[in-house]
Write a protein that holds these residues in place. Structure first.
Motif, mmCIF file in Angstrom:
data_model
loop_
_atom_site.group_PDB
_atom_site.id
_atom_site.type_symbol
_atom_site.label_atom_id
_atom_site.label_comp_id
_atom_site.label_asym_id
_atom_site.label_seq_id
_atom_site.Cartn_x
_atom_site.Cartn_y
_atom_site.Cartn_z
ATOM 1 N N GLU A 49 49.627 68.737 -51.935
ATOM 2 C CA GLU A 49 48.253 69.127 -51.656
ATOM 3 C C GLU A 49 47.373 68.899 -52.876
ATOM 4 O OE1 GLU A 49 46.052 73.305 -50.926
ATOM 5 O OE2 GLU A 49 47.408 72.715 -49.298
ATOM 6 N N VAL A 50 46.276 68.178 -52.679
ATOM 7 C CA VAL A 50 45.338 67.889 -53.747
ATOM 8 C C VAL A 50 44.241 68.947 -53.772
ATOM 9 C CG1 VAL A 50 43.688 66.209 -54.662
ATOM 10 C CG2 VAL A 50 45.824 65.429 -53.605
ATOM 11 N N PHE A 51 43.696 69.275 -52.615
ATOM 12 C CA PHE A 51 42.723 70.358 -52.529
ATOM 13 C C PHE A 51 42.580 70.806 -51.082
ATOM 14 C CE2 PHE A 51 39.946 66.730 -51.720
ATOM 15 C CZ PHE A 51 39.093 67.195 -50.724
ATOM 16 N N ASN A 52 42.065 72.014 -50.903
ATOM 17 C CA ASN A 52 41.723 72.507 -49.578
ATOM 18 C C ASN A 52 40.370 73.187 -49.661
ATOM 19 O OD1 ASN A 52 42.089 75.599 -49.865
ATOM 20 N ND2 ASN A 52 44.011 74.762 -50.695
ATOM 21 N N SER A 53 39.665 73.219 -48.561
ATOM 22 C CA SER A 53 38.332 73.782 -48.559
ATOM 23 C C SER A 53 37.920 74.117 -47.139
ATOM 24 C CB SER A 53 37.346 72.784 -49.179
ATOM 25 O OG SER A 53 36.057 73.351 -49.283
ATOM 26 N N ASP A 54 36.711 74.639 -46.983
ATOM 27 C CA ASP A 54 36.113 74.803 -45.667
ATOM 28 C C ASP A 54 34.610 74.604 -45.813
ATOM 29 O OD1 ASP A 54 34.833 77.409 -46.305
ATOM 30 O OD2 ASP A 54 36.881 78.168 -46.292
ATOM 31 N N TYR A 55 33.971 74.259 -44.730
ATOM 32 C CA TYR A 55 32.518 74.089 -44.767
ATOM 33 C C TYR A 55 31.927 74.570 -43.448
ATOM 34 C CZ TYR A 55 33.712 69.602 -42.499
ATOM 35 O OH TYR A 55 34.228 68.625 -41.694
ATOM 36 N N ASN A 56 30.616 74.834 -43.482
ATOM 37 C CA ASN A 56 29.940 75.470 -42.359
ATOM 38 C C ASN A 56 29.026 74.494 -41.626
ATOM 39 O OD1 ASN A 56 31.077 77.987 -43.200
ATOM 40 N ND2 ASN A 56 29.468 78.146 -44.737
ATOM 41 N N ILE A 57 29.003 74.635 -40.309
ATOM 42 C CA ILE A 57 28.220 73.771 -39.445
ATOM 43 C C ILE A 57 27.411 74.637 -38.493
ATOM 44 C CG2 ILE A 57 28.336 71.974 -37.678
ATOM 45 C CD1 ILE A 57 31.102 71.271 -38.833
ATOM 46 N N THR A 58 26.150 74.278 -38.283
ATOM 47 C CA THR A 58 25.304 74.986 -37.331
ATOM 48 C C THR A 58 24.720 73.990 -36.341
ATOM 49 O OG1 THR A 58 24.690 76.662 -38.960
ATOM 50 C CG2 THR A 58 23.277 76.450 -37.018
ATOM 51 N N CYS A 59 24.782 74.322 -35.055
ATOM 52 C CA CYS A 59 24.206 73.483 -34.024
ATOM 53 C C CYS A 59 23.060 74.242 -33.368
ATOM 54 C CB CYS A 59 25.262 73.124 -32.979
ATOM 55 S SG CYS A 59 24.673 71.980 -31.724
ATOM 56 N N LEU A 60 21.851 73.683 -33.460
ATOM 57 C CA LEU A 60 20.664 74.338 -32.921
ATOM 58 C C LEU A 60 19.630 73.289 -32.531
ATOM 59 C CD1 LEU A 60 19.066 77.006 -32.440
ATOM 60 C CD2 LEU A 60 18.240 76.783 -34.792
ATOM 61 N N ASP A 61 19.014 73.493 -31.371
ATOM 62 C CA ASP A 61 17.948 72.595 -30.904
ATOM 63 C C ASP A 61 18.399 71.138 -30.859
ATOM 64 O OD1 ASP A 61 16.236 74.778 -30.693
ATOM 65 O OD2 ASP A 61 15.483 74.529 -32.742
ATOM 66 N N ASN A 62 19.607 70.926 -30.361
ATOM 67 C CA ASN A 62 20.128 69.575 -30.147
ATOM 68 C C ASN A 62 20.413 68.814 -31.437
ATOM 69 O OD1 ASN A 62 20.975 67.912 -27.973
ATOM 70 N ND2 ASN A 62 19.259 66.535 -28.346
ATOM 71 N N VAL A 63 20.500 69.538 -32.555
ATOM 72 C CA VAL A 63 20.791 68.914 -33.848
ATOM 73 C C VAL A 63 21.854 69.730 -34.568
ATOM 74 C CG1 VAL A 63 19.866 68.283 -36.118
ATOM 75 C CG2 VAL A 63 18.470 67.955 -34.067
ATOM 76 N N VAL A 64 22.798 69.035 -35.202
ATOM 77 C CA VAL A 64 23.826 69.693 -36.006
ATOM 78 C C VAL A 64 23.459 69.561 -37.470
ATOM 79 C CG1 VAL A 64 26.217 69.543 -36.787
ATOM 80 C CG2 VAL A 64 25.689 69.398 -34.365
ATOM 81 N N ARG A 65 23.593 70.665 -38.205
ATOM 82 C CA ARG A 65 23.300 70.662 -39.631
ATOM 83 C C ARG A 65 24.510 71.169 -40.402
ATOM 84 N NH1 ARG A 65 18.704 72.022 -36.905
ATOM 85 N NH2 ARG A 65 16.827 70.828 -37.452
ATOM 86 N N VAL A 66 24.874 70.427 -41.455
ATOM 87 C CA VAL A 66 25.975 70.821 -42.328
ATOM 88 C C VAL A 66 25.394 71.417 -43.608
ATOM 89 C CG1 VAL A 66 28.024 70.064 -43.583
ATOM 90 C CG2 VAL A 66 27.409 68.969 -41.429
ATOM 91 N N ASP A 67 25.806 72.613 -43.949
ATOM 92 C CA ASP A 67 25.342 73.276 -45.170
ATOM 93 C C ASP A 67 25.939 72.568 -46.379
ATOM 94 O OD1 ASP A 67 24.636 74.943 -47.222
ATOM 95 O OD2 ASP A 67 25.861 76.640 -46.562
ATOM 96 N N TYR A 68 25.103 71.835 -47.117
ATOM 97 C CA TYR A 68 25.604 71.040 -48.242
ATOM 98 C C TYR A 68 26.271 71.890 -49.312
ATOM 99 C CZ TYR A 68 21.217 72.486 -50.479
ATOM 100 O OH TYR A 68 20.187 73.226 -50.994
ATOM 101 N N LYS A 69 25.823 73.142 -49.481
ATOM 102 C CA LYS A 69 26.419 73.999 -50.511
ATOM 103 C C LYS A 69 27.856 74.378 -50.179
ATOM 104 C CE LYS A 69 22.218 76.045 -52.428
ATOM 105 N NZ LYS A 69 21.492 77.299 -52.737
ATOM 106 N N SER A 70 28.176 74.380 -48.877
ATOM 107 C CA SER A 70 29.533 74.768 -48.487
ATOM 108 C C SER A 70 30.509 73.596 -48.541
ATOM 109 C CB SER A 70 29.526 75.353 -47.071
ATOM 110 O OG SER A 70 29.287 74.347 -46.098
ATOM 111 N N LEU A 71 30.016 72.405 -48.923
ATOM 112 C CA LEU A 71 30.884 71.237 -48.953
ATOM 113 C C LEU A 71 31.860 71.239 -50.122
ATOM 114 C CD1 LEU A 71 28.336 68.390 -48.110
ATOM 115 C CD2 LEU A 71 29.974 69.484 -46.584
ATOM 116 N N PHE A 72 31.592 72.051 -51.126
ATOM 117 C CA PHE A 72 32.405 72.013 -52.331
ATOM 118 C C PHE A 72 33.575 72.986 -52.245
ATOM 119 C CE2 PHE A 72 28.265 70.467 -53.325
ATOM 120 C CZ PHE A 72 28.513 69.384 -54.145
ATOM 121 N N PRO A 73 34.791 72.505 -52.519
ATOM 122 C CA PRO A 73 35.965 73.365 -52.441
ATOM 123 C C PRO A 73 35.796 74.622 -53.276
ATOM 124 C CG PRO A 73 36.608 71.076 -52.741
ATOM 125 C CD PRO A 73 35.125 71.129 -52.925
#
Length: 231
Positions: A79-103
């Motif tokens: 294992e090199v790294f593990n992480s999680d990130y957050n996604i929100t779907c609203l008004d027909n658009v999905v948005r990924v929280d860029y701050k949550s992209l970092f392990p």
């Protein structure tokens, strides 16, 4: 560090498209759904495996939110790294929280070293409905790391994103009818730039099926394919 940020950013965009069963036709919305992708180098040899799991799904008003767990292992299974990130779907658009992209383990490691990190950027936005010729919004993330009076800036941007065509793609997981999306990924560290071009194949009900990354001159750098899908 720069390579890790680029990897996480590109991976997140690959798996964020139209998340939510009530929000999209692309990805299944079931906790526990898992994907396994095998990464190959330019010579076609296995370079590692990336695994994703839908860890948690919640609804808040009209929004659907999901937490995606990511685990990357090298070609030896370490294992090199593990992480999680957050996604929100609203008004027909999905948005990924860029701050949550970092392990989180990476963030804690640098914090323990006395390093301060300032993260800014534009959330990755992806529409639920795709059509050939459609242009998608740009996205970027910027990281300023400072310690003992020294600062290092890292910027990663995804631009020129476009739905090129539809075509059939076969991987070890099966044969899928896909949309092909192309984009340019540019990373910059202390003035030094690196540009990569990416092709991404997405199938309804599954998500990413295949991804290829090329150098600016067109030479293939790496390939990723869906090898397991459990729903």
């Amino acid at each position: 560090m720069k390579k890790l940020i680029a990897l996480v950013l590109v991976s997140a965009s690959s798996f964020s498209l139209a998340w939510g069963q009530n929000c999209s036709k692309f990805y299944p919305m079931t906790e526990g759904t898992s994907y396994e992708y095998t990464n190959y180098n330019k010579k076609g040899k296995v370079d590692g495996v990336t695994s994703y799991t839908v860890a948690n799904v919640t609804s808040e008003g009209d929004a659907t939110k999901a937490t995606m767990e990511l685990r990357f292992t090298d070609k030896k299974g370490k294992e090199v790294f593990n992480s999680d990130y957050n996604i929100t779907c609203l008004d027909n658009v999905v948005r990924v929280d860029y701050k949550s992209l970092f392990p989180s383990q990476m963030m804690q490691q640098y914090s323990d070293m006395g390093m301060e990190m300032d993260i800014s950027g534009t959330d990755i936005e992806l529409p639920n409905d795709l059509s050939v010729g459609q242009e998608l919004a740009d996205a970027n993330v910027a990281v300023a790391m400072s310690m003992t009076g020294m600062t290092m800036n890292i910027n990663v941007a995804m631009t020129d994103r476009k739905v090129e065509t539809r075509e059939s793609v076969t991987t070890p997981a099966g044969t899928f009818d896909c949309y092909l999306i192309t984009e340019t990924n540019t990373s910059e560290t202390m003035g030094a730039k690196q540009q990569m071009n990416t092709k991404l194949w997405l199938a309804e009900g599954v998500g990413m099926v295949k991804q290829e990354t090329y150098k600016k001159n067109g030479d293939l750098m790496s390939r990723t394919e869906l090898t397991k899908f459990d729903q």
